[in-house]
Write a protein that holds these residues in place. Structure first.
Motif, PDB file in Angstrom:
ATOM      1  N   GLN A 199       9.453  26.086 -49.061  1.00  0.00           N
ATOM      2  CA  GLN A 199       8.058  25.688 -49.137  1.00  0.00           C
ATOM      3  C   GLN A 199       7.246  26.651 -48.274  1.00  0.00           C
ATOM      4  N   HIS A 200       5.956  26.445 -48.116  1.00  0.00           N
ATOM      5  CA  HIS A 200       5.173  27.481 -47.443  1.00  0.00           C
ATOM      6  C   HIS A 200       3.900  26.926 -46.811  1.00  0.00           C
ATOM      7  N   THR A 201       3.376  27.689 -45.848  1.00  0.00           N
ATOM      8  CA  THR A 201       2.082  27.368 -45.262  1.00  0.00           C
ATOM      9  C   THR A 201       0.980  27.644 -46.284  1.00  0.00           C
ATOM     10  N   GLN A 202      -0.204  27.112 -46.020  1.00  0.00           N
ATOM     11  CA  GLN A 202      -1.347  27.317 -46.922  1.00  0.00           C
ATOM     12  C   GLN A 202      -1.091  26.751 -48.319  1.00  0.00           C
ATOM     13  N   CYS A 203      -0.278  25.701 -48.394  1.00  0.00           N
ATOM     14  CA  CYS A 203       0.091  25.155 -49.705  1.00  0.00           C
ATOM     15  C   CYS A 203      -1.045  24.318 -50.288  1.00  0.00           C
ATOM     16  N   GLY A 204      -1.299  24.511 -51.554  1.00  0.00           N
ATOM     17  CA  GLY A 204      -2.339  23.751 -52.229  1.00  0.00           C
ATOM     18  C   GLY A 204      -2.050  22.263 -52.286  1.00  0.00           C
ATOM     19  N   MET A 205      -0.794  21.880 -52.087  1.00  0.00           N
ATOM     20  CA  MET A 205      -0.434  20.458 -52.112  1.00  0.00           C
ATOM     21  C   MET A 205      -0.868  19.731 -50.847  1.00  0.00           C
ATOM     22  N   LEU A 206      -1.478  20.457 -49.916  1.00  0.00           N
ATOM     23  CA  LEU A 206      -2.075  19.862 -48.722  1.00  0.00           C
ATOM     24  C   LEU A 206      -3.576  19.642 -48.887  1.00  0.00           C
ATOM     25  N   SER A 207      -4.154  20.221 -49.906  1.00  0.00           N
ATOM     26  CA  SER A 207      -5.601  20.421 -49.945  1.00  0.00           C
ATOM     27  C   SER A 207      -6.418  19.253 -50.484  1.00  0.00           C
ATOM     28  N   ALA A 219      -3.925  12.570 -52.997  1.00  0.00           N
ATOM     29  CA  ALA A 219      -3.513  12.234 -54.362  1.00  0.00           C
ATOM     30  C   ALA A 219      -4.331  11.095 -54.956  1.00  0.00           C
ATOM     31  N   ASN A 220      -4.788  10.169 -54.121  1.00  0.00           N
ATOM     32  CA  ASN A 220      -5.624   9.084 -54.648  1.00  0.00           C
ATOM     33  C   ASN A 220      -6.936   9.616 -55.199  1.00  0.00           C
ATOM     34  N   ASP A 221      -7.478  10.649 -54.560  1.00  0.00           N
ATOM     35  CA  ASP A 221      -8.718  11.266 -55.055  1.00  0.00           C
ATOM     36  C   ASP A 221      -8.472  11.996 -56.370  1.00  0.00           C
ATOM     37  N   LEU A 222      -7.331  12.664 -56.478  1.00  0.00           N
ATOM     38  CA  LEU A 222      -6.999  13.354 -57.728  1.00  0.00           C
ATOM     39  C   LEU A 222      -6.807  12.353 -58.866  1.00  0.00           C
ATOM     40  N   GLU A 223      -6.157  11.248 -58.550  1.00  0.00           N
ATOM     41  CA  GLU A 223      -5.988  10.188 -59.540  1.00  0.00           C
ATOM     42  C   GLU A 223      -7.343   9.668 -60.016  1.00  0.00           C
ATOM     43  N   ARG A 224      -8.241   9.459 -59.080  1.00  0.00           N
ATOM     44  CA  ARG A 224      -9.579   8.959 -59.413  1.00  0.00           C
ATOM     45  C   ARG A 224     -10.331   9.973 -60.290  1.00  0.00           C
ATOM     46  N   ARG A 269       1.853  28.661 -34.507  1.00  0.00           N
ATOM     47  CA  ARG A 269       1.735  30.105 -34.702  1.00  0.00           C
ATOM     48  C   ARG A 269       0.809  30.444 -35.871  1.00  0.00           C
ATOM     49  N   VAL A 270       0.809  29.593 -36.878  1.00  0.00           N
ATOM     50  CA  VAL A 270      -0.082  29.774 -38.023  1.00  0.00           C
ATOM     51  C   VAL A 270      -0.717  28.417 -38.344  1.00  0.00           C
ATOM     52  N   PRO A 271      -1.916  28.408 -38.905  1.00  0.00           N
ATOM     53  CA  PRO A 271      -2.572  27.137 -39.247  1.00  0.00           C
ATOM     54  C   PRO A 271      -2.131  26.628 -40.615  1.00  0.00           C
ATOM     55  N   ASP A 272      -2.732  25.539 -41.000  1.00  0.00           N
ATOM     56  CA  ASP A 272      -2.620  25.041 -42.363  1.00  0.00           C
ATOM     57  C   ASP A 272      -1.203  24.660 -42.772  1.00  0.00           C
ATOM     58  N   VAL A 273      -0.589  23.791 -41.951  1.00  0.00           N
ATOM     59  CA  VAL A 273       0.695  23.209 -42.312  1.00  0.00           C
ATOM     60  C   VAL A 273       0.577  21.699 -42.516  1.00  0.00           C
ATOM     61  N   ARG A 274      -0.610  21.145 -42.272  1.00  0.00           N
ATOM     62  CA  ARG A 274      -0.875  19.709 -42.437  1.00  0.00           C
ATOM     63  C   ARG A 274      -2.093  19.509 -43.325  1.00  0.00           C
ATOM     64  N   CYS A 275      -2.168  18.375 -43.997  1.00  0.00           N
ATOM     65  CA  CYS A 275      -3.321  18.104 -44.851  1.00  0.00           C
ATOM     66  C   CYS A 275      -4.598  17.970 -44.016  1.00  0.00           C
ATOM     67  N   THR A 276      -4.458  17.542 -42.760  1.00  0.00           N
ATOM     68  CA  THR A 276      -5.647  17.425 -41.903  1.00  0.00           C
ATOM     69  C   THR A 276      -6.273  18.791 -41.626  1.00  0.00           C
ATOM     70  N   ASP A 277      -5.488  19.866 -41.730  1.00  0.00           N
ATOM     71  CA  ASP A 277      -6.038  21.209 -41.565  1.00  0.00           C
ATOM     72  C   ASP A 277      -7.017  21.550 -42.692  1.00  0.00           C
ATOM     73  N   TYR A 278      -6.944  20.782 -43.772  1.00  0.00           N
ATOM     74  CA  TYR A 278      -7.846  20.968 -44.917  1.00  0.00           C
ATOM     75  C   TYR A 278      -8.948  19.914 -44.936  1.00  0.00           C
ATOM     76  N   GLY A 279      -9.024  19.129 -43.878  1.00  0.00           N
ATOM     77  CA  GLY A 279     -10.033  18.071 -43.835  1.00  0.00           C
ATOM     78  C   GLY A 279      -9.644  16.832 -44.605  1.00  0.00           C
ATOM     79  N   VAL A 280      -8.359  16.725 -44.970  1.00  0.00           N
ATOM     80  CA  VAL A 280      -7.869  15.543 -45.689  1.00  0.00           C
ATOM     81  C   VAL A 280      -7.286  14.595 -44.648  1.00  0.00           C
ATOM     82  N   ASN A 281      -8.018  13.551 -44.301  1.00  0.00           N
ATOM     83  CA  ASN A 281      -7.628  12.683 -43.192  1.00  0.00           C
ATOM     84  C   ASN A 281      -6.967  11.378 -43.639  1.00  0.00           C
ATOM     85  N   GLN A 282      -7.093  11.050 -44.911  1.00  0.00           N
ATOM     86  CA  GLN A 282      -6.435   9.850 -45.421  1.00  0.00           C
ATOM     87  C   GLN A 282      -4.967  10.180 -45.725  1.00  0.00           C
ATOM     88  N   LYS A 283      -4.058   9.315 -45.296  1.00  0.00           N
ATOM     89  CA  LYS A 283      -2.642   9.527 -45.555  1.00  0.00           C
ATOM     90  C   LYS A 283      -2.374   9.555 -47.065  1.00  0.00           C
TER      91      LYS A 283
END
Length: 218
Positions: free
Chosen positions: A97-105, A108-113, A198-212
């Motif tokens: 897997q990798h950093t900067q992944c679009g699956m963090l961005s 899923a509830n918003d995508l479903e909606r 060492r690098v950013p963007d490994v969590r969804c919160t790094d993308y401003g996604v705060n809902q679990k």
């Protein structure tokens, strides 16, 4: 001294065996007896990350490679791993897997909606038209999307999901890795904040996604 003729004959024989590998079952395994599960992202170069020849040059033959969004465990990933490990001689699974992944961005509830707003009836979907028996329980669609909260944690859980699955032989070696897009370095997944920092963007919160994300893992 070996003649060029002998070398060429051996080369032709070797290539013929390579081309007909699937005729030989487990004895027709790829060069490294390896299956790779990787994210589909174009910024994840499997060959460079793992030091093998899968994607290039054509016909490298080191591994079977399966890509999906996130490089996560899915029913089709399990199906493919089951086949290669039980019938095609694979002895090792590597998950990347990798950093900067679009699956963090996004959540899923918003995508479903968003899909519902487009008129998609997500509670009555045929996921695979060739296998209508494959269905999601009502409310399972957002989980099925597979968005992540954390790349490192997801990678570790993906490894564990394959390691404990009934369709994967217990003697298969399984490991997981994270490719740092920014540094072009491979590292093991970790919860160590110093390494992760060492690098950013490994969590969804790094993308401003705060809902679990919807709970996909037990």
């Amino acid at each position: 001294m070996t003649s060029l003729k002998d070398k060429l004959n051996a080369r032709v024989e070797s290539y013929d065996h390579w081309a007909r590998r699937r005729h030989y079952g487990p004895e027709g395994h790829n060069d490294s007896s390896l299956w790779v599960l990787a994210c589909m992202d174009e910024r994840l170069p499997v060959d460079e990350a793992l030091g093998i020849r899968v994607d290039s040059p054509a016909g490298g033959g080191d591994a079977h490679c399966f890509r999906n969004a996130g490089g996560i465990v899915t029913d089709d990933a399990i199906r493919s791993a089951m086949l290669t490990c039980n019938f095609f001689g694979t002895k090792e699974i590597v998950i990347v897997q990798h950093t900067q992944c679009g699956m963090l961005s996004a959540n899923a509830n918003d995508l479903e909606r968003m899909l519902k707003d487009k008129g998609v009836d997500i509670d009555n979907l045929t996921l695979d038209p060739t296998l209508p028996e494959l269905k999601l329980d009502k409310g399972g669609f957002a989980k099925w999307i597979g968005m992540m909260d954390d790349v490192d944690v997801t990678c570790m859980r993906t490894v564990e999901a394959f390691r404990t699955h009934a369709l994967i032989p217990k003697d298969v070696v399984i490991s997981g890795w994270v490719w740092e897009v920014e540094t072009r370095r491979l590292r093991a997944p970790t919860r160590d904040a110093k390494v992760r920092g060492r690098v950013p963007d490994v969590r969804c919160t790094d993308y401003g996604v705060n809902q679990k994300q919807p709970a996909r893992w037990s």
